[in-house]
Scaffold this active site. Structure first.
Site, PDB file in Angstrom:
ATOM      1  N   LYS A 112       3.497   2.995  -8.972  1.00 43.20           N
ATOM      2  CA  LYS A 112       4.437   3.913  -9.622  1.00 43.20           C
ATOM      3  C   LYS A 112       4.264   3.908 -11.153  1.00 43.20           C
ATOM      4  O   LYS A 112       4.607   4.870 -11.821  1.00 43.20           O
ATOM      5  CB  LYS A 112       5.881   3.538  -9.295  1.00 43.20           C
ATOM      6  CG  LYS A 112       6.211   3.395  -7.815  1.00 43.20           C
ATOM      7  CD  LYS A 112       6.399   4.712  -7.123  1.00 43.20           C
ATOM      8  CE  LYS A 112       7.136   4.664  -5.810  1.00 43.20           C
ATOM      9  NZ  LYS A 112       6.521   3.945  -4.711  1.00 43.20           N
TER      10      LYS A 112
HETATM   11  C1  LIG Z   1       6.252   4.214  -3.347  1.00 43.99           C
HETATM   12  C2  LIG Z   1       5.317   3.315  -2.639  1.00 43.99           C
HETATM   13  C3  LIG Z   1       4.503   3.776  -1.571  1.00 43.99           C
HETATM   14  C4  LIG Z   1       4.599   5.188  -1.027  1.00 43.99           C
HETATM   15  O1  LIG Z   1       4.081   6.143  -1.927  1.00 43.99           O
HETATM   16  P1  LIG Z   1       4.448   7.702  -1.766  1.00 43.99           P
HETATM   17  O2  LIG Z   1       3.903   8.360  -2.980  1.00 43.99           O
HETATM   18  O3  LIG Z   1       5.942   7.752  -1.713  1.00 43.99           O
HETATM   19  O4  LIG Z   1       3.811   8.170  -0.523  1.00 43.99           O
HETATM   20  C5  LIG Z   1       3.602   2.890  -1.004  1.00 43.99           C
HETATM   21  N1  LIG Z   1       3.513   1.605  -1.430  1.00 43.99           N
HETATM   22  C6  LIG Z   1       4.272   1.137  -2.449  1.00 43.99           C
HETATM   23  C7  LIG Z   1       4.128  -0.277  -2.852  1.00 43.99           C
HETATM   24  C8  LIG Z   1       5.198   1.961  -3.087  1.00 43.99           C
HETATM   25  O5  LIG Z   1       5.962   1.483  -4.091  1.00 43.99           O
END
Ligand SMILES: *Cc1c(COP(=O)(O)O)cnc(C)c1O
Length: 496
Positions: A112
């Protein structure tokens, strides 16, 4: 020149990239999309000798044409200079018959950060002289901290994060509660993640609240429905390809596959955008956890959210409505916003929809879907550690198992597995997998895992245990409106 984004649900909408970033989503409930993205063709040969920040500037200049070159340069430099603990930003490690793209080298140790370090920098250039923005975010753990770090101490912006009381991992809770900065606010709410999310959505449409805070403060969102968070994620798909060209694993033009652990479908959609923009990708392998709405869709084209909800060891993927899937439906229906609006109407009213055979086939041509149970996840962590001495977090491990399933169909095309978080964010699952004699003490487990595996604990996940807890608020759901009002006053008006 085509400056316009439109809505997945109404193609009469025309909006500039800057306004799309500020607004977050369209008034009709749809998401903003760039209709002609497949007309952009990035030069792969040239990209193969560019560094991460240069690729980022190129991608942004194509998709955000109303930003000046200076605005894009400044945003990219501010976002990625010194904030990641690896010079490559998203380095690749090669294991047996696959490559791992490590996306967790940012300040909060989850992917993120790639989007949320850049979004605030872009937003700066969107605001007029008197504008201020308060970001409201509901989080199940990773987005909250990444957004707090991205918006921390950014001029004219504040951020308020709501997370479910007792509903996030201990490390995630500590990460949020120890956040410094004069414009960062955090509250636990009495309720679960869905309660937090539903209430935040209500606040965006709350006219009484808007009147109380005045028209100079806009409420905005930092989750992956915002194009300003999605577009930065396109970059690492090109960069991963470049790294494989540079280390002679592939030649320019060779097709590759990507495996992506999925929740809201944002990360993998960014990869599909890269493909539309010219990246030679054969398939995207999409991995869910036990909440496997998408892998059921892949069989018969029925998207049905009326399924039991599971709390899993990969909590950031515990999600039943993958919001960004709507954008894929838009592109696969050849920009048919009436069709998408109808499907979303069905989803809202019946909790499900069915796509035509034609659209299902087009999705199956580019994507393969599968899922991992909690048991699969822990077995995968163990297997990869034993075979490769490589430590995966549970989300990455969910991807690993589905990747191996797919490799039974095609083991030749080079495979890149996206690793979305540091294993030290999800200590319980990792300890269960590789430490037969784990203790109940999370910090002790972190040290034991490090001693056993020699994988260093990221400094930012260690230091939170010794930092003062600055955010202790626990509030009821019906207090959220007053809470936001109060935080707007504190951030923007109460300063000496
Ligand atoms: C948010 C997240 C995901 C999922 O990603 P999306 O973009 O919502 O599909 C997978 N793994 C981790 C560790 C995350 O924080």
């Amino acid at each position: 020149m085509n400056f316009s984004y439109t809505s997945t649900r109404d193609d009469s909408v025309k909006i500039s990239p800057k306004q799309a970033i500020k607004k977050g989503f369209s008034d009709d409930g749809g998401l903003f999309v760039y209709p002609n993205i497949q007309d952009i063709n990035l030069p792969i040969e040239k990209i193969s000798s560019m560094n991460y920040r240069e690729i980022a500037k190129l991608v942004l200049s194509k998709l955000l044409p109303d930003f000046s070159e200076a605005e894009i340069n400044e945003s990219v430099e501010n976002a990625y200079k010194g904030s990641f603990d690896n010079e490559e930003i998203t380095p690749i490690k090669s294991l047996d018959n696959f490559h791992v793209l490590e996306l967790f080298h940012g300040p909060t140790c989850a992917f993120k950060d790639v989007g949320l370090q850049l979004l605030p920098q872009l937003m700066k250039h969107v605001l007029n002289k008197d504008n201020k923005v308060m970001i409201l975010t509901a989080t199940s753990g990773d987005t909250g901290k990444a957004a707090l770090e991205g918006f921390k101490d950014v001029d004219k912006m504040g951020i308020t994060v709501f997370y479910p009381h007792n509903g996030v991992s201990k490390v995630q809770q500590l990460q949020m509660a120890t956040t410094t900065g004069s414009n960062t606010k955090v509250a636990a709410i009495e309720g679960n993640f869905d309660d937090a999310q539903t209430n935040v959505k209500k606040l965006f449409n709350d006219n009484k609240l808007k009147q109380r805070i005045g028209e100079n403060v806009t409420l905005s969102s930092a989750n992956s429905i915002n194009i300003g968070r999605l577009i930065p994620q396109i970059v690492y798909y090109f960069d991963a390809y470049k790294q494989l060209v540079q280390n002679n694993s592939i030649k320019v033009g060779d097709p590759v596959n990507f495996t992506v652990p999925t929740g809201n479908f944002g990360d993998v959609l960014a990869g599909y955008f890269a493909k539309l923009m010219g990246l030679p990708v054969n398939k995207f392998i999409v991995a869910s956890n036990q909440n496997n709405v998408l892998s059921k869709f892949f069989q018969d084209g029925v998207y049905d959210r009326n399924m039991p909800f599971f709390k899993t060891v990969a909590p950031s993927m515990d999600i039943q409505i993958s919001s960004n899937f709507e954008r894929l439906l838009y592109y696969k229906s050849e920009d048919d916003s009436n069709y998408v609006a109808k499907l979303m109407h069905d989803l809202k009213n019946n909790g499900k929809y069915k796509v035509s055979d034609n659209i299902l086939e087009k999705i199956q041509a580019d994507f393969y879907f599968g899922f991992s149970s909690d048991e699969n996840i822990e077995n995968s962590i163990k297997e990869v550690y034993q075979n490769n001495k490589y430590l995966m977090d549970p989300h990455t491990a969910a991807g690993y198992k589905v990747m191996r399933d797919y490799q039974k169909i095609d083991s030749k095309t080079p495979m890149i597995l996206l690793s979305t978080a540091s294993p030290y964010k999800f200590v319980d699952a990792v300890a269960n997998a590789i430490m037969p004699d784990k203790s109940d003490d999370i910090l002790a487990n972190m040290h034991d895992i490090e001693a056993k595996t020699h994988v260093p604990i990221p400094e930012n996940l260690l230091k939170v245990w010794a930092m003062p807890v600055l955010h202790k608020d626990v509030i009821k759901q019906d207090q959220m409106e007053d809470y936001v009002y109060q935080k707007v006053q504190e951030v923007f008006y109460d300063k000496d």
